[in-house]
Design an enzyme around this catalytic site. Structure first.
Site, PDB file in Angstrom:
ATOM      1  CG  MET A 118      -2.127  -1.115   1.156  1.00  0.00           C
ATOM      2  SD  MET A 118      -3.242  -0.673   1.941  1.00  0.00           S
ATOM      3  CE  MET A 118      -2.915  -0.464   3.814  1.00  0.00           C
ATOM      4  CB  VAL A 133      12.734  -5.402   8.301  1.00  0.00           C
ATOM      5  CG1 VAL A 133      14.016  -4.282   8.571  1.00  0.00           C
ATOM      6  CG2 VAL A 133      13.103  -6.493   7.381  1.00  0.00           C
ATOM      7  N   GLY A 154      11.522  -2.957   5.558  1.00  0.00           N
ATOM      8  CA  GLY A 154      10.513  -4.249   5.562  1.00  0.00           C
ATOM      9  C   GLY A 154      10.043  -4.425   3.952  1.00  0.00           C
ATOM     10  CG  HIS A 155       6.870  -2.138   2.171  1.00  0.00           C
ATOM     11  ND1 HIS A 155       6.957  -1.062   3.150  1.00  0.00           N
ATOM     12  CD2 HIS A 155       5.955  -2.796   2.303  1.00  0.00           C
ATOM     13  CE1 HIS A 155       5.499  -1.085   3.594  1.00  0.00           C
ATOM     14  NE2 HIS A 155       5.099  -2.095   3.048  1.00  0.00           N
ATOM     15  CG  HIS A 188       8.535   0.021   6.138  1.00  0.00           C
ATOM     16  ND1 HIS A 188       8.769  -1.208   6.099  1.00  0.00           N
ATOM     17  CD2 HIS A 188       7.343  -0.078   6.506  1.00  0.00           C
ATOM     18  CE1 HIS A 188       7.841  -2.016   6.412  1.00  0.00           C
ATOM     19  NE2 HIS A 188       6.900  -1.394   6.567  1.00  0.00           N
ATOM     20  N   GLY A 247       5.274  -9.852   4.583  1.00  0.00           N
ATOM     21  CA  GLY A 247       6.020  -9.877   5.469  1.00  0.00           C
ATOM     22  C   GLY A 247       5.389 -10.883   6.697  1.00  0.00           C
ATOM     23  CD  GLN A 272      -5.888  -3.568   3.091  1.00  0.00           C
ATOM     24  OE1 GLN A 272      -5.572  -3.904   1.878  1.00  0.00           O
ATOM     25  NE2 GLN A 272      -4.671  -3.778   4.092  1.00  0.00           N
TER      26      GLN A 272
HETATM   27  O1  PAF Z   1       0.103  -5.579   3.931  1.00  0.00           O
HETATM   28  C1  PAF Z   1      -0.293  -4.668   3.193  1.00  0.00           C
HETATM   29  O2  PAF Z   1       0.218  -3.859   2.798  1.00  0.00           O
HETATM   30  C2  PAF Z   1      -1.700  -5.122   2.614  1.00  0.00           C
HETATM   31  O3  PAF Z   1      -2.479  -5.344   3.344  1.00  0.00           O
HETATM   32  C3  PAF Z   1      -1.856  -5.601   1.158  1.00  0.00           C
HETATM   33  C4  PAF Z   1      -1.369  -6.999   1.383  1.00  0.00           C
HETATM   34  C5  PAF Z   1      -0.741  -4.839   0.002  1.00  0.00           C
HETATM   35  C6  PAF Z   1      -3.088  -5.792   0.632  1.00  0.00           C
HETATM   36  O4  PAF Z   1      -3.529  -4.366   0.292  1.00  0.00           O
END
Ligand code: PAF
Length: 289
Positions: A39, A185, A45-46, A43, A156, A70
């Site tokens: 989303m 992370v 972690g991504h 950071h 993650g 969500q």
């Molecule tokens: O973990 C996230 O950033 C979100 O829940 C995801 C998996 C990208 C779905 O929108």
């Protein structure tokens, strides 16, 4: 400069037809496709997910979409951080080939009416506190996996329940993507990285460290031979509750696959915690042993 050290060019697209064409070309060329759904507000972690995808796949897609489905009505959809240019740079540096950044109307046209929901695994923990959250996650992840058709998708461990639910969805719906869970992370002091950490004041951030302390206490107790998991749960909760400004949502030890709370120790367990620190909710977990 060797060809490997040349900076890669990254395609950024919001166009679903263009994405599908590029994915088809990668498939046609026999490339292994990896996808990292995000989303944004990226950071380290991504970035670690993207780097792992880069080492394991030929064609790496990152998706950046703040998924309204969500977020609950009282949650932070409007103020969720959206540093788009910085995120693009991070993806490029991590070696992403294609960044898919769809428009809300392309993902959810006005007549959109289909949801994907996983039973059972969504009933506990985050599912209790955020009742509509996981069906939003599974719906958007199912869409993103359909669009990007990856061999592997990376999530993650930090969002432990999320990765378990997505794994279940892929199995149940015969989706061919392998779900890869990558380690959490942390900052050097133990705080798990999260896009929402930017909301924490320095004092709140210090209080937030109690979540990691509680998890480490649980692991240490198990390793020291404590077999009464109720005692360990109370120790975890006390560690967080005695920290000023921390309001515990849950502190448990569960089976890592079913996420059912355990009465007796077993070889694989996961400690899960969630708490509110000021207006921010933090979650964290630790696999034991
Ligand atoms: O973990 C996230 O950033 C979100 O829940 C995801 C998996 C990208 C779905 O929108």
């Amino acid at each position: 400069m060797s060809p490997d050290s040349l900076p890669r060019s990254m395609l950024i697209t919001a166009d679903i037809a263009g994405l599908r064409r590029r994915v088809a070309a990668a498939r046609h060329a026999g490339q292994l496709i990896g996808c990292v759904p995000t989303m944004g507000a990226l950071h380290a972690g991504h970035v670690s997910l993207m780097q792992q995808a880069r080492t394991e796949c030929d064609f790496v897609i990152a998706t950046l979409f703040v998924n309204p489905k969500q977020f609950g009505p009282q949650e932070d959809l409007q103020k969720y951080p959206r540093p788009f240019e910085v995120d693009c740079d991070k993806c490029r540096e991590a070696g992403v080939d294609l960044l898919f950044h769809p428009d809300i109307r392309a993902m959810y046209p006005a007549e959109f009416a289909t949801f994907v929901a996983v039973d059972g695994l969504t009933a506990n923990w985050e599912g209790v506190i955020r009742p509509t959250h996981f069906r939003g996650v599974t719906t958007v992840v199912a869409k993103l996996l359909n669009l990007t058709q990856p061999d592997k998708a990376y999530f993650g461990q930090k969002d432990f329940q999320q990765q378990a639910i997505i794994r279940r969805m892929c199995r149940d719906l015969d989706m061919p993507t392998e779900i890869v869970t990558c380690p959490t992370v942390r900052d050097p002091d133990g705080l798990a990285l999260s896009s929402r950490n930017v909301y924490l004041s320095p004092t709140e951030r210090a209080s937030g460290l109690s979540l990691h302390r509680a998890l480490c206490l649980a692991r240490d107790k198990v390793q020291a031979g404590e077999t009464n998991l109720e005692v360990i749960r109370l120790v975890m909760r006390a560690e967080m509750e005695q920290t000023p400004g921390v309001f515990v949502d849950y502190a448990t030890i569960a089976d890592p696959d079913s996420l059912v709370e355990l009465s007796d120790p077993q070889p694989r367990m996961v400690a899960l915690v969630a708490a509110r620190v000021g207006p921010t909710r933090l979650i964290d977990n630790l696999l034991i042993p």
